[in-house]
Design a protein around this motif. Structure first.
Motif, PDB file in Angstrom:
ATOM      1  N   ASN A  87       0.822  -1.207   0.000  1.00  0.00           N
ATOM      2  CA  ASN A  87       0.000   0.000   0.000  1.00  0.00           C
ATOM      3  C   ASN A  87       0.853   1.253   0.000  1.00  0.00           C
ATOM      4  O   ASN A  87       1.909   1.280   0.636  1.00  0.00           O
ATOM      5  N   ARG A 138      -5.311   3.893   0.659  1.00  0.00           N
ATOM      6  CA  ARG A 138      -6.448   3.125   0.168  1.00  0.00           C
ATOM      7  C   ARG A 138      -7.542   3.022   1.246  1.00  0.00           C
ATOM      8  O   ARG A 138      -8.738   3.152   0.962  1.00  0.00           O
ATOM      9  N   ASP A 183      -2.630   0.875  -4.193  1.00  0.00           N
ATOM     10  CA  ASP A 183      -2.370  -0.452  -3.621  1.00  0.00           C
ATOM     11  C   ASP A 183      -1.928  -1.421  -4.724  1.00  0.00           C
ATOM     12  O   ASP A 183      -1.605  -0.984  -5.822  1.00  0.00           O
TER      13      ASP A 183
END
Ligand SMILES: *Cc1c(COP(=O)(O)O)cnc(C)c1O
Length: 639
Positions: free
Chosen positions: A37, A51, A488
């Motif tokens: 991420n 995210r 991500d």
């Protein structure tokens, strides 16, 4: 086009960090997490995945695109800059101190100005206004009593009066003289109000910046006085017995200075000028070296226009060292050093989140399209044969043939000799040939020049729900580069090479230049979007263009979320500001909502009379119309 090296399972988050050069440009404010991420990291120990923030916004029923703003990052940048100067001052045993000001023209948003003012309080970091409106805004901020409030830009009597009232309010307001005639104006207003002014003089250095804003300095600069005018200001103030009102020398050689040597040369000239004014009898307190501290957008640490070949620490050290050296040589007191960094304080705090809504491109052709039919034109059959026979030995020739064949295909189509079906086949074959060549040459050391833009031709177009003109206008206007990274899937190998297009109906609404350690890249490696939403982040976009956005196609201001990161990877959405509604955008063009509704209603009534619409349908139509007027201007999908 397929990205090189797609060995399944071998791709790690370290590879992703390198691929998108995250450590190079992020300055430590963002990183790729072990889970793949993009995370914001406002201070050691604090981190949150972008995210997860976007998912929470969507869960709340809000629409994208959105700009995430991180006040903690703004505070961190203020601290970083002030600590860099403090460290240099300690190291060199400099007898003055440092006091920055933030020029709010770089980003006047409330969260930006208030976060910087608050974080700057303990450092007496001040503000700078360049217009009456900006001054009105600055005067209302809570500031340290010593913090400077510099007034730059061309001034009328109203501007000067407001600045003088600021002194009466106890604020350390300094009016910068940008042109000689402003001096008499200031003296007159000061006498009328009975307020003792503090003035600075802006001097036109002969030194220049480097990079895109080189023209801001030099003899032809728009602002500032020359040496003769500078001395006249001193004489004039002496006559008035007000020389003690002259407190600051101000210089500025332009923004985003890419080369530290230019900074040193300019600061030397500033310091010599300061010493000269002291020698002429002025008792200056502040030496203001202006803005220009860069942001390394591409992370290359070079003098490329989107980069810089120095750090904030080196910048501060070189300024302190140079000022001290000149002061020692000229035997004048070491002044309080002021700098006006805007870009370097604000760029990092904002991230534009762009949802990918569709992908188009030459790699999306249906594979069965490349097979010729019985009755296909001979050209199609020839192209198909070429496709079958491409090798490493003949690809160059095959490439040139394919380019020629495509041209012929279109000519024959225009003359009616090629059917629409064969045109479709021919175009698909052309793309298939290029794809095959690209695959063949991907591991070749030498690729001929004519194949260089193969990547670009073959790139997928990732259509993203945003407007370049509203949210990244500098990319369009001055070719600014911003790092773009998926939020991500950074533990997975990106398999596509992409360019980005926005949802405006403007062919300029696209991004085809991406950061690279050497020059720029024509495509960005991205993942094949799947069932899950796929989001891209445009980073370092918080300076200047953040407030320049224009309403092309009536795409209005983007929604914003202000985020505080908490320990344990958690975060709070402190504030969500919805983007502009269609009605607001339409009204800003001079229309009125009732007028629009009336027109639709009249047309609907006529349609009912003509029996093409029922009364029930009219109600529904008017309801839908009204809903869109109140809706977000960007694409909204039910999730
Ligand atoms: C715009 C401006 C700045 C800000 O420069 P940055 O490069 O963003 O730090 C500083 N001083 C003056 C006079 C300006 O006009």
């Amino acid at each position: 086009m397929t990205a090189p090296n797609p060995i399944p399972g071998s791709f790690t988050t370290t590879d992703a960090a390198e691929l998108y050069q995250v450590p190079n440009w992020s300055g430590g404010w963002f990183r790729v997490s072990d889970k793949g991420n993009m995370e914001v990291t406002p201070s050691p120990g604090l981190h949150a995945p972008l995210r997860a923030i976007v998912d929470e916004i969507v869960d709340r029923g809000e629409s994208l695109p959105v700009i995430l703003r991180f006040p903690q990052v703004l505070a961190g940048r203020v601290k970083h800059l002030n600590e860099a100067f403090q460290a240099a001052i300690t190291e060199y045993n400099y007898s003055g101190h440092y006091q920055g000001v933030f020029p709010i023209k770089v980003n006047q948003r409330r969260v930006v100005v208030e976060s910087i003012a608050a974080a700057g309080y303990d450092y007496a970091h001040g503000l700078e206004a360049g217009s009456k409106a900006e001054l009105a805004l600055c005067l209302a901020q809570k500031m340290h009593p010593d913090a400077l409030l510099c007034c730059n830009g061309f001034k009328d009597d109203g501007f000067i009066k407001l600045a003088l009232w600021g002194r009466s309010l106890g604020k350390n307001v300094v009016i910068t003289i940008e042109k000689f005639s402003e001096l008499d104006r200031i003296l007159k207003q000061a006498r009328a109000l009975g307020v003792k002014p503090a003035v600075g003089v802006r001097f036109k250095l002969h030194a220049r910046g480097s990079g895109q804003w080189e023209e801001s300095g030099g003899d032809q600069a728009k602002f500032g006085l020359n040496a003769y005018e500078l001395l006249r200001v001193v004489e004039r103030l002496k006559e008035e017995n007000m020389l003690d009102s002259l407190v600051m020398l101000h210089t500025h050689i332009g923004s985003q200075i890419t080369d530290i040597r230019r900074v040193k040369v300019a600061v030397r000239e500033s310091a010599q000028t300061y010493a000269g004014l002291i020698a002429a009898g002025a008792d200056l307190k502040y030496l203001n070296v202006g803005g220009g501290l860069g942001v390394d957008y591409d992370g290359s640490k070079t003098t490329f226009y989107a980069s810089m070949n120095y750090t904030v620490k080196e910048y501060a050290a070189d300024i302190v060292y140079t000022v001290q050296e000149v002061c020692k040589a000229r035997e004048v007191p070491e002044p309080i050093i002021v700098s006006e960094s805007g870009r370097a304080l604000t760029a990092h705090h904002a991230v534009l989140i762009m949802p990918v809504v569709d992908v188009t491109g030459p790699t999306r052709d249906l594979e069965d399209l490349v097979d010729p039919a019985e009755d296909s034109h001979q050209l199609i059959k020839d192209m198909h044969e070429s496709l079958e026979n491409i090798t490493l030995r003949n690809y160059r020739e095959m490439y040139n043939d394919a380019v020629g064949d495509k041209q012929t295909l279109h000519n024959l189509f225009d003359l009616g000799y090629v059917t629409l079906q064969d045109r479709a086949r021919g175009e698909a074959l052309f793309n298939a040939i290029l794809r095959k060549i690209a695959k063949l040459v991907q591991h070749e050391k030498y690729v001929p020049d004519e194949l260089e833009d193969l990547q670009k031709v073959l790139a997928d177009k990732f259509i993203c729900n945003f407007s370049l003109f509203q949210s990244l206008p500098d990319n369009w206007a001055i070719q600014a580069l911003f790092p773009i990274v998926p939020l991500d899937r950074l533990d997975q190998q990106p398999t596509r090479q992409a360019t980005i297009v926005d949802i405006t109906c403007d062919s300029d609404g696209k991004i085809e230049k991406f950061i690279d350690l050497r020059d720029v890249k024509a495509t960005l490696p991205l993942h094949e979007p799947g069932e899950e939403p796929y989001y891209l982040g445009a980073f370092l976009m918080g300076a200047y263009q953040d407030v320049l956005g224009s309403s092309h196609n009536l795409f209005g201001k983007v929604s914003e979320a202000h985020i505080t990161v908490r320990p344990g990877g958690k975060f709070n959405i402190d504030l969500f500001v919805r983007g502009q509604k269609a009605r607001r955008m339409i009204e800003s063009m001079g229309y009125e909502e009732p007028m629009l509704r009336d027109s639709i209603e009249d047309q609907a009534d006529a349609a009912i009379k003509a029996k093409t619409l029922t009364t029930e349908e009219e109600n529904e139509l008017l309801e839908d119309y009204g809903e869109e007027l109140l809706g977000y201007t960007y694409l909204e999908y039910e999730s």
